[in-house]
Design a protein around this motif. Structure first.
Motif, short mmCIF file in Angstrom:
data_model
loop_
_atom_site.label_atom_id
_atom_site.label_comp_id
_atom_site.label_asym_id
_atom_site.label_seq_id
_atom_site.Cartn_x
_atom_site.Cartn_y
_atom_site.Cartn_z
N TRP A 161 0.67 -1.12 0.12
CA TRP A 161 0.04 0.04 0.03
C TRP A 161 1.09 1.16 0.03
O TRP A 161 0.40 2.27 -0.40
CB TRP A 161 -1.14 -0.02 1.38
CG TRP A 161 -2.13 -0.75 1.08
CD1 TRP A 161 -2.35 -2.23 1.37
CD2 TRP A 161 -3.35 -0.56 0.07
NE1 TRP A 161 -3.68 -2.40 0.77
CE2 TRP A 161 -4.18 -1.75 0.20
CE3 TRP A 161 -3.73 0.38 -0.52
CZ2 TRP A 161 -5.58 -1.82 -0.38
CZ3 TRP A 161 -4.89 0.59 -1.30
CH2 TRP A 161 -5.62 -0.46 -1.27
N LEU B 274 -1.45 -6.98 -4.29
CA LEU B 274 -2.85 -6.47 -4.48
C LEU B 274 -3.56 -6.82 -5.53
O LEU B 274 -2.53 -6.99 -6.68
CB LEU B 274 -2.70 -4.76 -4.31
CG LEU B 274 -2.11 -4.17 -3.11
CD1 LEU B 274 -1.93 -2.67 -3.39
CD2 LEU B 274 -3.05 -4.48 -1.87
N THR C 39 -7.96 -3.60 -8.09
CA THR C 39 -8.04 -2.51 -6.79
C THR C 39 -6.86 -1.40 -7.01
O THR C 39 -6.80 -0.38 -6.91
CB THR C 39 -8.04 -3.39 -5.43
OG1 THR C 39 -8.92 -4.10 -5.36
CG2 THR C 39 -7.70 -2.25 -4.36
N ALA D 277 -7.38 0.91 -9.81
CA ALA D 277 -8.31 1.83 -9.33
C ALA D 277 -7.76 2.97 -8.42
O ALA D 277 -8.00 4.17 -8.64
CB ALA D 277 -9.55 1.26 -8.86
N VAL D 278 -7.15 2.53 -7.57
CA VAL D 278 -6.60 3.44 -6.38
C VAL D 278 -5.36 4.15 -6.92
O VAL D 278 -5.63 5.52 -6.67
CB VAL D 278 -5.91 2.67 -5.21
CG1 VAL D 278 -5.06 3.49 -4.32
CG2 VAL D 278 -7.07 1.81 -4.51
N VAL E 203 -11.71 5.67 -3.27
CA VAL E 203 -10.02 5.10 -3.09
C VAL E 203 -10.23 4.64 -1.68
O VAL E 203 -9.53 3.34 -1.18
CB VAL E 203 -8.93 6.10 -3.19
CG1 VAL E 203 -7.79 5.66 -2.62
CG2 VAL E 203 -9.06 6.48 -4.65
N LEU F 162 -11.96 1.20 -1.23
CA LEU F 162 -11.20 0.28 -1.95
C LEU F 162 -10.21 -0.11 -0.60
O LEU F 162 -10.01 -1.54 -0.64
CB LEU F 162 -10.64 0.62 -3.15
CG LEU F 162 -11.65 0.69 -4.57
CD1 LEU F 162 -11.03 1.27 -5.34
CD2 LEU F 162 -12.21 -0.88 -4.73
N LYS F 163 -9.50 0.48 -0.07
CA LYS F 163 -8.54 0.30 0.78
C LYS F 163 -9.18 -0.48 2.06
O LYS F 163 -8.60 -1.49 2.48
CB LYS F 163 -7.91 1.59 1.54
CG LYS F 163 -7.10 1.30 2.60
CD LYS F 163 -5.78 0.32 2.32
CE LYS F 163 -4.88 0.23 3.70
NZ LYS F 163 -4.71 -1.08 4.30
N ASN G 81 -11.99 -2.28 2.11
CA ASN G 81 -12.59 -3.44 1.78
C ASN G 81 -11.77 -4.62 1.12
O ASN G 81 -12.52 -5.36 0.41
CB ASN G 81 -13.91 -3.02 0.97
CG ASN G 81 -14.90 -2.33 1.57
OD1 ASN G 81 -15.71 -3.05 2.62
ND2 ASN G 81 -15.38 -1.10 1.44
N LEU G 82 -10.49 -4.37 1.23
CA LEU G 82 -9.55 -5.41 0.76
C LEU G 82 -9.18 -6.66 1.80
O LEU G 82 -8.90 -6.37 2.80
CB LEU G 82 -8.38 -4.58 -0.15
CG LEU G 82 -7.41 -5.70 -0.48
CD1 LEU G 82 -8.23 -6.18 -1.79
CD2 LEU G 82 -6.21 -4.82 -0.94
#
Length: 104
Positions: A3, A53, A57, A60-61, A97, A100-101, A103-104
């Motif tokens: 991340w 990752l 995801t 998109a981020v 964004v 997404l972080k 919900n991963l």
């Protein structure tokens, strides 16, 4: 760590998008070199983030950080419009964004 790599990639995405404006169609040497280096660095750190990752995801981020960050810089320092609708849309990108972080 992935991340962190993705956030670095996103900030480099903002960097190259903003500095692209100053290359004058890649006719100015130093702005062009700086922009190219930021482009390469952005893709490099995106690649590092893909160690664990999912590509959907991460992409998109990466693009979300780049799009929102570039728009914010444009409004703050480049005299771009600050319409409320535009700011709401940027907020929605940032919310996506973060979502997404989380919900991963």
């Amino acid at each position: 760590m992935e991340w962190i790599f993705l956030v670095i990639a996103g900030f480099l995405e903002i960097t190259w998008a903003v500095t692209l404006k100053f290359t004058e169609e890649f006719t100015r040497f130093w702005p062009s070199i700086f922009t190219g280096a930021a482009m390469l660095g952005s893709v490099f750190f995106l690649d590092l983030s893909l160690r664990s990752l999912p590509i959907g995801t991460a992409y998109a981020v990466w693009t979300g950080i780049g799009a929102a960050g570039t728009a914010i810089i444009g409004m703050l320092w480049l005299g771009e419009p600050r319409a409320i609708g535009r700011m709401v849309c940027i907020f929605l990108i940032i919310a996506g964004v973060i979502g997404l972080k989380l919900n991963l």
